[in-house]
Enzyme design. Structure first.
Site, PDB file in Angstrom:
ATOM      1  N   GLY A  15       0.824  -1.204   0.000  1.00 27.73           N
ATOM      2  CA  GLY A  15       0.000   0.000   0.000  1.00 27.73           C
ATOM      3  C   GLY A  15       0.854   1.247   0.000  1.00 27.73           C
ATOM      4  N   LYS A  80      -4.252  20.944  -6.015  1.00 21.88           N
ATOM      5  CA  LYS A  80      -5.100  21.263  -4.868  1.00 21.88           C
ATOM      6  C   LYS A  80      -4.571  22.502  -4.161  1.00 21.88           C
ATOM      7  CE  LYS A  80      -6.545  19.319  -0.399  1.00 21.88           C
ATOM      8  NZ  LYS A  80      -6.459  18.159   0.504  1.00 21.88           N
ATOM      9  N   GLU A 345      -8.614  16.658   6.867  1.00 26.66           N
ATOM     10  CA  GLU A 345      -7.628  17.636   6.402  1.00 26.66           C
ATOM     11  C   GLU A 345      -6.501  16.964   5.611  1.00 26.66           C
ATOM     12  OE1 GLU A 345      -7.301  20.838   6.318  1.00 26.66           O
ATOM     13  OE2 GLU A 345      -8.891  21.627   7.612  1.00 26.66           O
ATOM     14  N   ILE A 349      -1.272  10.703   4.439  1.00 21.53           N
ATOM     15  CA  ILE A 349       0.009  10.483   3.774  1.00 21.53           C
ATOM     16  C   ILE A 349       1.106  11.319   4.428  1.00 21.53           C
ATOM     17  CG2 ILE A 349       1.244  10.927   1.611  1.00 21.53           C
ATOM     18  CD1 ILE A 349      -1.167   9.855   0.111  1.00 21.53           C
TER      19      ILE A 349
END
Length: 505
Positions: A15, A80, A345, A349
């Site tokens: 992952g 973003k 928020e 990561i």
């Protein structure tokens, strides 16, 4: 001393967390005497709760030598500039938490004090009009910072990404394997400990592999195969403060217009995310099972999608909190194995990234100095608590009373650390940043102001500027910010020119 050096690192689980660790450690530990092996099973799915990030991921990618345009292409990414919060303070209200600053600081104090002074004089323009990132997000515009334009709002643009985390993990795997990391397919069926000290000695897999190691990195998700199921490190439950304990994720068709921001819409028992990618849209409903059942949550999720669903719903269960010992003996937990804070928020990561950096700073030898381990755990806990408090603020600072969930959030007890911060701001609008914490004064102001916490006063130094000089400066900042917005290209135009994904259509 060489006999004490770590020679074998075993990463349990792939992952995002596992492959971030593998890629970073293989890059930084460029030592032929150290081998890194990652064990993962294709039978075990990964948890893709969040596909949005905060600006710190730029540093991680640069460390690995990842070209940014290529990164956006191969992850079907978008840019973003912040997060839009809808219906949090009160139903019908919205605001954007931007990554970049409001105006510019003056006289040694933060800009918002000057704006508050002007507002109390009845002459202030809306605070959002002094923030280039908010204006650009609202206009669906984007460009990278032009650092050479010192003093211009164009030099202060901070941004992150919205992307497919599974494609990111796949790319990190390629980097890690190119650096010598060995991937072993298999599901761990047995964990073997040293009889003398309880350290993990080896693991066995269902296909006959026996893998020994000196240092183990637990990236096995919520279950914490090594850190909890084997070492019983304990878990501190924070669900009193962050009561949401379920999520349903589903993908839908791409939006007609790709927005350079993530949206978080408050709902009757939680909130819903929307993350626009070039290829599709990521959606999810985070909710509290005490106030809503799964079927109702799914119906609510589908009712508020902005495009047709294209995947089956993925149901997730979690409990907000932190592992009491994120590092225990010779096991360091990363990602969901170390703790969970909901993706409100987009910090998941980032917390993996900082944990890796902290581990490298305190990289052990086989003696595993307990003082280093204690320091690592103390700093990890502090970071989680700081992020926790910022997330709690979103729930506590509400005037909503339209459901039992929001009544609970509005009236719940909160940590003293957050209570003191709110009370200080209420009195004189002062915002402090402690221990280089993740969220700075811009973030705290955005949420407090956006959700209706209005201070009684502002910093007294703001009164030292003559009225006419204050108005002149504020007007100039406002004008320059507006002109900067005009020269910015559209978000999709920027992507089309620099980083359009081949699979985005």
């Amino acid at each position: 001393m060489s006999e004490h050096r770590i020679k074998k690192i075993v990463i349990v689980g792939g992952g995002t967390a596992g492959w971030m660790a593998a890629a970073a450690m293989s890059k930084l530990l460029h030592d032929d005497s150290i081998t890194i092996e990652l064990i993962e099973s294709e039978q075990i799915g990964t948890v893709g709760v969040g596909e949005a990030t905060i600006p710190h991921i730029l540093y991680f990618n640069r460390l690995l030598g990842i070209n940014e345009n290529d990164f956006v292409k191969f992850t079907n990414g978008t840019f973003k500039l912040g997060i839009e919060f809808v219906d949090w303070g009160q139903t019908g209200e919205s605001y954007i938490h931007p990554f970049g600053p409001y105006g510019m600081d003056m006289e040694g104090i933060h800009f918002h004090h000057m704006w508050l002074r002007q507002q109390k004089m009845g002459q202030a323009k809306p605070i959002d009009e002094f923030n280039l990132q908010i204006l650009a997000a609202q206009a669906n515009k984007f460009q990278r910072a032009q650092v050479e334009l010192q003093g211009s709002p164009l030099s202060t643009i901070a941004y992150a990404f919205q992307f497919d985390a599974m494609l990111y993990a796949r790319h990190l795997r390629g980097i890690a394997e190119a650096n010598g990391v060995v991937r072993t397919e298999g599901k761990i069926t047995r964990v073997n400990q040293h009889p003398e000290n309880g350290h993990i000695a080896s693991v066995d897999t269902d296909n006959g592999h026996h893998i020994e190691g000196d240092l183990f990195i637990d990236c096995s998700g919520f279950k914490g195969l090594l850190i909890e199921q084997t070492l019983n490190s304990g878990y501190e439950d924070w669900s009193h403060y962050l009561p949401c304990d379920r999520a349903i994720a589903v993908a839908s068709n791409k939006l007609d217009e790709l927005t350079p921001f993530t949206r978080a819409t408050a709902k009757s028992a939680g909130w819903q995310w929307r993350i626009p990618l070039q290829s599709r849209t990521g959606n999810g409903h985070v909710y509290c099972s005490k106030f809503m059942d799964d079927d109702t949550a799914l119906q609510s999720l589908y009712a508020d999608l902005n495009s047709e669903p294209i995947s089956e719903p993925n149901y997730l269960r979690f409990k907000a909190g932190i592992r009491k010992k994120p590092w225990n003996k010779n096991v360091v937990s990363l990602g969901l194995a170390s703790g969970f804070l909901e993706p409100l928020e987009s910090t998941s990561i980032h917390l993996i990234q900082t944990a890796i950096a902290r581990l490298m700073t305190n990289f052990p030898d086989k003696l595993f100095n307990q003082h280093d381990i204690d320091y690592y755990n103390e700093r990890t806990r502090l970071e989680y608590e700081q992020v926790r408090d910022f997330l709690i603020l979103h729930y506590k600072a509400t005037r909503r009373n339209d459901s039992p969930f929001w009544h609970y959030c509005r009236t719940m007890d909160i940590p003293d650390s957050l209570h003191k911060r709110i009370e200080i701001y209420k009195q004189n609008a002062r915002l402090y940043r402690h221990d280089n914490e993740l969220f700075n004064h811009v973030s705290w102001f955005a949420v407090m102001h956006g959700q209706g916490i209005h201070p009684e006063r502002y910093h007294p130094i703001a009164d030292m500027l003559p009225d006419d000089e204050l108005h002149r400066r504020m007007e100039e900042i406002h004008t320059v910010t507006g002109k900067c917005l005009q020269v910015m290209p559209g978000h999709e135009d920027f992507i089309a020119q620099h980083c359009k994904a081949s699979s985005s259509g």
